[in-house]
Design an enzyme around this catalytic site. Structure first.
Site, PDB file in Angstrom:
ATOM      1  N   GLU A   1      -7.389  -5.528  -0.403  1.00 48.11           N
ATOM      2  CA  GLU A   1      -7.643  -5.980   0.978  1.00 48.11           C
ATOM      3  C   GLU A   1      -9.099  -5.774   1.382  1.00 48.11           C
ATOM      4  O   GLU A   1      -9.458  -6.047   2.527  1.00 48.11           O
ATOM      5  CB  GLU A   1      -6.689  -5.259   1.932  1.00 48.11           C
ATOM      6  CG  GLU A   1      -5.244  -5.683   1.728  1.00 48.11           C
ATOM      7  CD  GLU A   1      -4.252  -4.868   2.545  1.00 48.11           C
ATOM      8  OE1 GLU A   1      -4.623  -3.810   3.070  1.00 48.11           O
ATOM      9  OE2 GLU A   1      -3.087  -5.305   2.641  1.00 48.11           O
TER      10      GLU A   1
ATOM     11  N   LYS B   1     -10.064  -1.927  -3.325  1.00 49.75           N
ATOM     12  CA  LYS B   1      -9.179  -0.969  -2.653  1.00 49.75           C
ATOM     13  C   LYS B   1      -8.052  -0.484  -3.576  1.00 49.75           C
ATOM     14  O   LYS B   1      -7.691   0.678  -3.590  1.00 49.75           O
ATOM     15  CB  LYS B   1      -8.571  -1.646  -1.411  1.00 49.75           C
ATOM     16  CG  LYS B   1      -7.697  -0.729  -0.581  1.00 49.75           C
ATOM     17  CD  LYS B   1      -7.062  -1.482   0.583  1.00 49.75           C
ATOM     18  CE  LYS B   1      -6.224  -0.551   1.449  1.00 49.75           C
ATOM     19  NZ  LYS B   1      -5.390  -1.273   2.404  1.00 49.75           N
ATOM     20  N   GLN B   2      -7.441  -1.411  -4.290  1.00 55.91           N
ATOM     21  CA  GLN B   2      -6.292  -1.059  -5.135  1.00 55.91           C
ATOM     22  C   GLN B   2      -6.176  -2.102  -6.241  1.00 55.91           C
ATOM     23  O   GLN B   2      -6.810  -3.156  -6.161  1.00 55.91           O
ATOM     24  CB  GLN B   2      -5.009  -1.020  -4.306  1.00 55.91           C
ATOM     25  CG  GLN B   2      -4.551  -2.363  -3.780  1.00 55.91           C
ATOM     26  CD  GLN B   2      -3.534  -2.237  -2.652  1.00 55.91           C
ATOM     27  OE1 GLN B   2      -3.900  -2.114  -1.494  1.00 55.91           O
ATOM     28  NE2 GLN B   2      -2.260  -2.272  -3.001  1.00 55.91           N
TER      29      GLN B   2
ATOM     30  N   ASP C   1       5.583  -3.690  -0.904  1.00 57.43           N
ATOM     31  CA  ASP C   1       5.728  -2.399  -1.597  1.00 57.43           C
ATOM     32  C   ASP C   1       7.110  -2.283  -2.248  1.00 57.43           C
ATOM     33  O   ASP C   1       7.252  -1.712  -3.329  1.00 57.43           O
ATOM     34  CB  ASP C   1       5.614  -1.231  -0.608  1.00 57.43           C
ATOM     35  CG  ASP C   1       4.298  -1.205   0.145  1.00 57.43           C
ATOM     36  OD1 ASP C   1       3.739  -2.279   0.387  1.00 57.43           O
ATOM     37  OD2 ASP C   1       3.868  -0.106   0.514  1.00 57.43           O
TER      38      ASP C   1
HETATM   39  C1  BGC Z   1      -1.885  -1.572   1.144  1.00 56.87           C
HETATM   40  C2  BGC Z   1      -0.822  -2.637   1.044  1.00 56.87           C
HETATM   41  C3  BGC Z   1       0.519  -2.030   1.404  1.00 56.87           C
HETATM   42  C4  BGC Z   1       0.482  -1.327   2.759  1.00 56.87           C
HETATM   43  C5  BGC Z   1       1.758  -0.571   3.057  1.00 56.87           C
HETATM   44  C6  BGC Z   1      -1.859  -0.975   2.535  1.00 56.87           C
HETATM   45  O1  BGC Z   1      -2.827   0.037   2.633  1.00 56.87           O
HETATM   46  O2  BGC Z   1      -3.156  -2.123   0.889  1.00 56.87           O
HETATM   47  O3  BGC Z   1      -0.789  -3.141  -0.272  1.00 56.87           O
HETATM   48  O4  BGC Z   1       1.483  -3.033   1.439  1.00 56.87           O
HETATM   49  O5  BGC Z   1      -0.585  -0.394   2.774  1.00 56.87           O
HETATM   50  O6  BGC Z   1       1.968   0.434   2.124  1.00 56.87           O
END
Ligand code: BGC
Length: 771
Positions: free
Chosen positions: A489, A602-603, A359
Site C-alpha cells: 500500500e 510495505k509488505q 487477510d
Molecule cells: C495491510 C493490509 C491488511 C490490513 C488489515 C494493512 O496494514 O496492508 O494488507 O489487509 O492491514 O490487516
C-alpha cells in the site's frame, strides 16, 4: 527489539506486576473469546484509571457513517464496526463504604495468568484499602467454548485487619460507548432492563442495524465456602442492573460471588422472548455450576489443542509465542457459522471494526484448513459465496456489468465499508485471494463438489471482473491492468502491478480449467453452473483465453526479476539498510508522497505472488526476486514477515527465515509495534503458523500428496505439528535432520518427505532422514 513483560512459560502468559500505563496493553493480551463473543481483560471491580472497555458479540455491527474530506462516487455510506456491547463482567466491591479500585488503593501484589491450555484467565492481588483494611482478591473467568453464549466469573475477596461491612455488587450495563466512533455517537439505543428473582437482564439495540443483545446474569454468594445467608437485592434502571449483597465481616472472612452470564443476540435468536431466554440461559449456567461448566470448557479446548498444537522444544519463548497465536486464532473463529469471519483484531479491540479483509483468505485460511474439520474452511468459503450478490452489486456501483463481482476490501455483511479511493477502488487483488482460497480448499480437502455447488459461481464472477478490468493496450498489443494498488500500500494508482496481473491471469485460467473439468465429470452439473451464471461459453470464454495468453506481466530482463509495477526501476534504488533507523516506521516519519515515490515496500507484493504460485517458478527465479525485494521491504504490515519467512525457508536459508519468523512470532506479546493496546493482530498470527508449517516444515500440496521438506532453526531442538489432510490427521515431528510422521487417522495418507513418497497406513509411523 523485544520488551517481554511476561514470564516464560509453555502454556501460560503470566504477568506479575500491574503497570497502569500499560493497562490497555494487558487488556488486549489477556482477552478471551469463544468465536461467539469476546471480552478484553478489563477488571471486574471498578477501575477509574485508563482503560479500553471491550465486550464484543459476533455478527453484531453498527454502520458508522463514513467521514471523508472529498467524497468520491462509489464510496460506501458507512464503515461497519463491532460495537462495544453491554458489559457483563462488572463486580463492585465496597469495604466499609470504600470502593475497591486499583487506581486508588495501595497495591501489595498482583498476578494475572492466562492459561491457554484451558482458556482460563485468573487474577490475584492484594490491596490496602484507604481505611487500612487489607483485601486479597482472586478471580477466575472464562467464556465457554462448549456453550458459547455463556460465561462465568468466580470472584473471591478475603478481608483482614478488622471487622466491618462489605458490599459485593455484580452488575450489567448497556451504558457503553465505542472510542472509535466517527461522530461520537452512541451505537446503542432502546435500552431496557428487567429482573426475575435472582436473575437480571439488560437489553440494548444497535442503532440503524437493530441488532438486539440481551445480557443476563445470575449470581451465587458464599461466605467462607458456605452459601451466604444474606438476602440480595436487584435494582434496575433503563440501562443497568445491579445485584447488591451486603454483609458484615469478621477479620479473615472470605466472600465469593460466582457470576453466571449469558449473552444472546438477535443474530442467532428470534427477538420475541430474547430477554427471558437470556435470563433462563444464565439460570441454566448457575444450575450447572462453575466447575462443571469449566470442565466442559476445558474439554472443548483439549480438542482444539489435540489437533491444533505446535510443540517446540528447546525454546520456551518460541513455544509460548506460537501457542499464544494458535490460542487467539481459535478464540476468534470456531468455524460453526458461515455468517462469521475473522477480523484482523478479532474480539480484542475496536480497530479495524472487527470486519473481514483479504487477510482471511490470504493468511488465515490455511491455518483453519489444516487444523480443523473440513467444514470450518468450507464455512469461510461459504461466507464469501453468500456475499456474491453483494459483490456483484458492489462491482455494479463502480461500472462493471454482466455479473462481474468485486468483493469488498472490508466488510461485515458483504457491502463495502472501506473509503479511501486508492484502496477501495484499487486494491482489487483481494478478489484474487478469494479465488485462490477456493483452489487451496479443493486441493487440500479433495471436496470437488464444492466447485460445482458454489465455487465456480464465485470464480466466474471474479473472472468476469478481471476480464472487464483489463484493457487492451494498442501500444503493447497486450492486456494491461491500470490504476491499481497492490498488497504494497506504499504505492498507489500504479499500472500493471505484477501481483495483480498474475492473480488475474491465474483466476481466469483456473476458472477455465475447472469448467472443462466439470464438463468432463458431469454435464448435468456443468449445465447447471452455466445456467445459474448465464455464462456465454463462446464470447466470454474466448475473451478470457485471449487475456490469459496475452496479459502483460512486467519483468526486468537484466535482473531476471518480475517488476512490481511499470516504472519501478525509475525509483532511486535503495535498500532498508540505507535508511536511518530513526525514520522507521516510515509511515510515522515520512510524508505520504515521499513514501509513494520511494522504493520501500510495505509488505510482500511480488513475493506474495511467488508465495502463492511457487511451483511455477524455478528456485533461481525465486532467489533473484527474494534477494531484490526483501532488502527493500520495511515490513510495516504485520502480515509481511511471515510470507518472507516462508520464502527464505524455501530457499534453504533457515536462519534468515528464523530472523523473519521472530518478527511475527511474538509481535503482540513483545509489542514490537507499540500498538497492542488497540488489540491483537489476529490475522497475522496465522502467518506465524504458516512460517512454521510451510516455512520450516516446508509443507506443500503437490499432486494429491502432502509433501514436506523440513529444516529446523538452530535455536530449536525439535518441533512438531499436526495436519489434517483430506480431514485425516497426522503428526510431523522434526528433530534435527530426522523427521517422524505418524498417521493418527483411520485412512491412508499419501505423503512425501524429502522427496521420498509413501502412503502411511492408519496408525503407521515412519522415520525419514535427509539424504
Ligand atoms: C495491510 C493490509 C491488511 C490490513 C488489515 C494493512 O496494514 O496492508 O494488507 O489487509 O492491514 O490487516
Amino acid at each position: 527489539m523485544s520488551d517481554t513483560r511476561f514470564q516464560s512459560d509453555e502454556w501460560k502468559i503470566i504477568e506479575t506486576r500491574f503497570e497502569p500505563s500499560r493497562a490497555r496493553d494487558s487488556e488486549s493480551i489477556f482477552a478471551l473469546g469463544n468465536g461467539m463473543m469476546g471480552q478484553r481483560a478489563n477488571f471486574e471491580e471498578t477501575y477509574s484509571g485508563d482503560t479500553l472497555q471491550g465486550s464484543y458479540v459476533a455478527g453484531v455491527y453498527y454502520p458508522d457513517k463514513t467521514v471523508v474530506g472529498w467524497w468520491k462516487i462509489g464510496y460506501p455510506e458507512y464503515f461497519a464496526k463491532v460495537p462495544n456491547a453491554p458489559s457483563w463482567i462488572g463486580i463492585k466491591i465496597r469495604i466499609d463504604g470504600e470502593e475497591l479500585d486499583l487506581a486508588k488503593c495501595t497495591l501489595r501484589s498482583f498476578r494475572r495468568e492466562l492459561d491457554m491450555k484451558q482458556g482460563l484467565l485468573t487474577r490475584s492481588f492484594t490491596v490496602v484499602m484507604p481505611s487500612g483494611r487489607v483485601a486479597e482478591v482472586s478471580a477466575k473467568r472464562f467464556l465457554s467454548m462448549h456453550e458459547p453464549e455463556k460465561a462465568a466469573i468466580s470472584y473471591s475477596v478475603r478481608i483482614t485487619g478488622g471487622a466491618g461491612t462489605v458490599e459485593i455488587i455484580p452488575w450489567l450495563s448497556a451504558d457503553v460507548y465505542n472510542e472509535d466512533a466517527n461522530y461520537d455517537e452512541k451505537f446503542w439505543e432502546n435500552e431496557s432492563s428487567a429482573s426475575d428473582g435472582d436473575r437480571a437482564v439488560v437489553v440494548a439495540q444497535t442503532r440503524k442495524t437493530a441488532f438486539v443483545v440481551a445480557t443476563a446474569m445470575e449470581n451465587v454468594f458464599t461466605r467462607n465456602g458456605r452459601k451466604a445467608g444474606e438476602k440480595t437485592a436487584i435494582t434496575t434502571t433503563d440501562k443497568t442492573a445491579h445485584c447488591t449483597f451486603s454483609a458484615t465481616y469478621a477479620d479473615g472472612d472470605t466472600f465469593n460471588v460466582t457470576k453466571y452470564a449469558a449473552v444472546l443476540s438477535s443474530f442467532n435468536h428470534p427477538l420475541e422472548g430474547l430477554a427471558e431466554k437470556a435470563m433462563a440461559t444464565a439460570g441454566e449456567a448457575a444450575k450447572k455450576g462453575f466447575e462443571a461448566m469449566l470442565a466442559d470448557h476445558r474439554r472443548a479446548w483439549e480438542k482444539k489443542w489435540e489437533h491444533g498444537d505446535i510443540v517446540i522444544r528447546g525454546d520456551i519463548a518460541a513455544q509460548q509465542g506460537i501457542r499464544f497465536n494458535i490460542f487467539q486464532l481459535n478464540q476468534t473463529y470456531t468455524g460453526e457459522d458461515p455468517r462469521l469471519n475473522i477480523g484482523p483484531k478479532g474480539f480484542t479491540g475496536e480497530k479495524y471494526g472487527g470486519s473481514t479483509y483479504w487477510d482471511t483468505e490470504a493468511f488465515a485460511f490455511p491455518f483453519y484448513l489444516s487444523t480443523a474439520d473440513t467444514h470450518v474452511a468450507r464455512n469461510l468459503l461459504l461466507y464469501r459465496y453468500k456475499h456474491l450478490g453483494k459483490a456483484i452489486e458492489n462491482a455494479g456501483k463502480l461500472g462493471f456489468t454482466a455479473g462481474a463481482a468485486l468483493y469488498p476490501m472490508v466488510t461485515m455483511n458483504g457491502e463495502e465499508c472501506h473509503n479511501e479511493w486508492e484502496i477501495t477502488f484499487e486494491e482489487i487483488h483481494r478478489n484474487g485471494a478469494i479465488a485462490y482460497a477456493i483452489y487451496n480448499y479443493v486441493r487440500h480437502t479433495g471436496d470437488q463438489d464444492y466447485l460445482a455447488e458454489y465455487g465456480l459461481e464465485v470464480l466466474i464472477a471474479i473472472s468476469r471482473f478481471w476480464a472487464q478490468r483489463a484493457t487492451f493496450s494498442q501500444e503493447k498489443h497486450q492486456y494491461v491492468i491500470l490504476g491499481v494498488t497492490g498488497p504494497n500500500e506504499y504505492e498507489n494508482n500504479v499500472n500493471n502491478n505484477w501481483y495483480t496481473n498474475t492473480l488475474a491471469r491465474w483466476t481466469l485460467r483456473y476458472t477455465c480449467e475447472m469448467l472443462d473439468w466439470l464438463k468432463d465429470t458431469s454435464l448435468v452439473k456443468y449445465n447447471s453452473v452455466i445456467s445459474r451464471t448465464q455464462l456465454d461459453t463462446q464470447c466470454e470464454l474466448s475473451l478470457w483465453k485471449e487475456i490469459i495468453d496475452n496479459i502483460y506481466l512486467p519483468v526486468h530482463h537484466d535482473l531476471g526479476i518480475f517488476l512490481q509495477q511499470d516504472g519501478f526501476m525509475d525509483k532511486v534504488q535503495q535498500t532498508v539498510n540505507d535508511l536511518d533507523p530513526a525514520v522507521r516506521p516510515l509511515n510515522q516519519h515520512w510524508s505520504w508522497d515521499r513514501i509513494l515515490r520511494s522504493v520501500f515496500i510495505k509488505q510482500a507484493d511480488v513475493l506474495q505472488g511467488i508465495y502463492f504460485f511457487e511451483e511455477e517458478f524455478s528456485e533461481e527465479a525465486i532467489r533473484r526476486n527474494f534477494d531484490f525485494y526483501e532488502p527493500r521491504c520495511v515490513h510495516e504490515s504485520s502480515l509481511s514477515a511471515s510470507i518472507h519467512s516462508v520464502l527464505a525457508a524455501r530457499l534453504h536459508d533457515t536462519e534468515r527465515a528464523y530472523t523473519l519468523y521472530l518478527r511475527t512470532a511474538r509481535l503482540d506479546l513483545d509489542d514490537y509495534n507499540h500498538e497492542v493496546k488497540d488489540g491483537l493482530h489476529i490475522t497475522s498470527m496465522a502467518g506465524t503458523w504458516l512460517a512454521i508449517v510451510e516455512g520450516f516444515g516446508g509443507m506443500r500440496i503437490c499432486n494429491d500428496r502432502v509433501c514436506f521438506n523440513p529444516a529446523i532453526p538452530a535455536a530449536w531442538e525439535s518441533y512438531s505439528f499436526i495436519i489434517r489432510y483430506r480431514n485425516n490427521p497426522f503428526r510431523v515431528e522434526v528433530n534435527g535432520t530426522k523427521v517422524n510422521v505418524v498417521n493418527l487417522s483411520g485412512a491412508d495418507i499419501p505423503l512425501a518427505v524429502y522427496g521420498e513418497q509413501v502412503t502411511l497406513k492408519p496408525g503407521e509411523e515412519k522415520r525419514f532422514g535427509k539424504q
